[in-house]
Design an enzyme around this catalytic site. Sequence first.
Site, PDB file in Angstrom:
ATOM      1  N   ASP A  62      -6.589  -0.159  -0.045  1.00 57.36           N
ATOM      2  CA  ASP A  62      -7.809  -0.956  -0.266  1.00 57.36           C
ATOM      3  C   ASP A  62      -7.497  -2.445  -0.085  1.00 57.36           C
ATOM      4  O   ASP A  62      -8.401  -3.287  -0.141  1.00 57.36           O
ATOM      5  CB  ASP A  62      -8.461  -0.648  -1.615  1.00 57.36           C
ATOM      6  CG  ASP A  62      -7.611  -1.068  -2.807  1.00 57.36           C
ATOM      7  OD1 ASP A  62      -6.447  -1.445  -2.611  1.00 57.36           O
ATOM      8  OD2 ASP A  62      -8.123  -1.007  -3.950  1.00 57.36           O
ATOM      9  N   SER A  63      -6.228  -2.770   0.185  1.00 58.67           N
ATOM     10  CA  SER A  63      -5.874  -4.132   0.610  1.00 58.67           C
ATOM     11  C   SER A  63      -6.673  -4.526   1.846  1.00 58.67           C
ATOM     12  O   SER A  63      -6.754  -5.711   2.180  1.00 58.67           O
ATOM     13  CB  SER A  63      -4.369  -4.227   0.907  1.00 58.67           C
ATOM     14  OG  SER A  63      -3.973  -3.199   1.785  1.00 58.67           O
TER      15      SER A  63
ATOM     16  N   ASP B 238      -6.542   5.379  -0.093  1.00 62.00           N
ATOM     17  CA  ASP B 238      -6.483   4.644  -1.364  1.00 62.00           C
ATOM     18  C   ASP B 238      -7.858   4.674  -2.026  1.00 62.00           C
ATOM     19  O   ASP B 238      -8.856   4.263  -1.424  1.00 62.00           O
ATOM     20  CB  ASP B 238      -6.088   3.196  -1.038  1.00 62.00           C
ATOM     21  CG  ASP B 238      -5.467   2.471  -2.211  1.00 62.00           C
ATOM     22  OD1 ASP B 238      -5.233   3.099  -3.254  1.00 62.00           O
ATOM     23  OD2 ASP B 238      -5.196   1.263  -2.054  1.00 62.00           O
TER      24      ASP B 238
ATOM     25  N   LYS C  69      -4.309   7.929  -3.198  1.00 65.47           N
ATOM     26  CA  LYS C  69      -3.570   7.085  -4.149  1.00 65.47           C
ATOM     27  C   LYS C  69      -4.567   6.474  -5.118  1.00 65.47           C
ATOM     28  O   LYS C  69      -5.683   6.135  -4.722  1.00 65.47           O
ATOM     29  CB  LYS C  69      -2.815   5.973  -3.428  1.00 65.47           C
ATOM     30  CG  LYS C  69      -2.105   5.004  -4.385  1.00 65.47           C
ATOM     31  CD  LYS C  69      -1.227   4.011  -3.671  1.00 65.47           C
ATOM     32  CE  LYS C  69      -1.925   2.786  -3.180  1.00 65.47           C
ATOM     33  NZ  LYS C  69      -2.644   2.015  -4.240  1.00 65.47           N
TER      34      LYS C  69
ATOM     35  N   GLU D  76      -4.672   3.738  -8.797  1.00 63.40           N
ATOM     36  CA  GLU D  76      -3.927   2.793  -9.626  1.00 63.40           C
ATOM     37  C   GLU D  76      -4.005   3.182 -11.101  1.00 63.40           C
ATOM     38  O   GLU D  76      -5.063   3.600 -11.579  1.00 63.40           O
ATOM     39  CB  GLU D  76      -4.480   1.367  -9.437  1.00 63.40           C
ATOM     40  CG  GLU D  76      -4.308   0.845  -8.025  1.00 63.40           C
ATOM     41  CD  GLU D  76      -4.809  -0.583  -7.846  1.00 63.40           C
ATOM     42  OE1 GLU D  76      -5.132  -1.257  -8.853  1.00 63.40           O
ATOM     43  OE2 GLU D  76      -4.867  -1.021  -6.687  1.00 63.40           O
TER      44      GLU D  76
ATOM     45  N   GLU E 145       4.722  -1.554  -7.946  1.00 59.85           N
ATOM     46  CA  GLU E 145       4.401  -2.858  -7.355  1.00 59.85           C
ATOM     47  C   GLU E 145       4.707  -3.993  -8.322  1.00 59.85           C
ATOM     48  O   GLU E 145       4.324  -3.961  -9.506  1.00 59.85           O
ATOM     49  CB  GLU E 145       2.913  -2.909  -6.956  1.00 59.85           C
ATOM     50  CG  GLU E 145       2.538  -4.297  -6.409  1.00 59.85           C
ATOM     51  CD  GLU E 145       1.223  -4.359  -5.643  1.00 59.85           C
ATOM     52  OE1 GLU E 145       0.569  -3.319  -5.467  1.00 59.85           O
ATOM     53  OE2 GLU E 145       0.875  -5.480  -5.219  1.00 59.85           O
TER      54      GLU E 145
END
Length: 262
Positions: A46-47, A85, A115, A117, A180
């Site tokens: 999602d960057s 993501d 993925k 978070e 991270e």
Amino acid sequence: MTQAVTVKTLLEMKRNKTPIVSLTAYDYPFARIADESGVDILLVGDSLGMVVQGGASTLGVTMDEMIYHTRTVARGAKRALVVGDMPFLSYQVSLSEAVYNAGRFLKEAGAAAVKLEGGATVIDRIKAMTDAGIPVQAHIGLTPQSVHMLGGYRVQRDAERLRMDAEAVEAAGAFSVVLEGIPQDIAKNITAALRIPTIGIGAGRECDGQVLVLHDMLGLNDGHLPKFVKQYASLRKNAVEGVSAYVREVREKSFPGDEHAY
Ligand code: KIV
């Protein structure tokens, strides 16, 4: 042709101490480049909200945007494992929405895993997704979707909490965990304690693998780069040179030449 990478391959790579190479990708041409170059995991991060869409954070990215980008990447991946993501609010609100949205990545976009978070707070999501047959990569430490809770993009140093989060996501069924923005000695201890591979970004060399944001490592964007990024190419500079030459030649009428005309 080389064998496609699966979640089982990655566990084997950890056991054999073969470093795992991951890179973000957001579209077909760069997915082809990364896949051909031997990258093991293509993360449709999602960057993209920042490096492709020009946003100030990842928070505005939608599920439909992620599905679109993941589909283009999956078309370009012949060998690498494609991970989609999960964007902000696609898994936080309810368990059923979380499983449904995770499933969309496999069903509509051709990803092989997702993925998300979070550590101990998302283990019910990880368990529900893996129960539904959806492999999950966890992501702990500096989690950009929580930027406002963390008070900025800061290195996370609470060793005990990080270790508990890592063990919790492994126990819940995650096949891998992204670490991270954490000190390398903490990443080393977590990596030694887990059966599943750790993939580091700003977490030092002792992780089982590394991931970088493609646009950062290829020098595609201008602006600040975090300390942990190594720039392997200067694509923006090359592109500006190429486009400037085109502008000049069109203005001076040296392009198109006779060789480009019918
Ligand atoms: O969104 C992303 O690209 C990521 C990686 C930086 C791990 O989460």
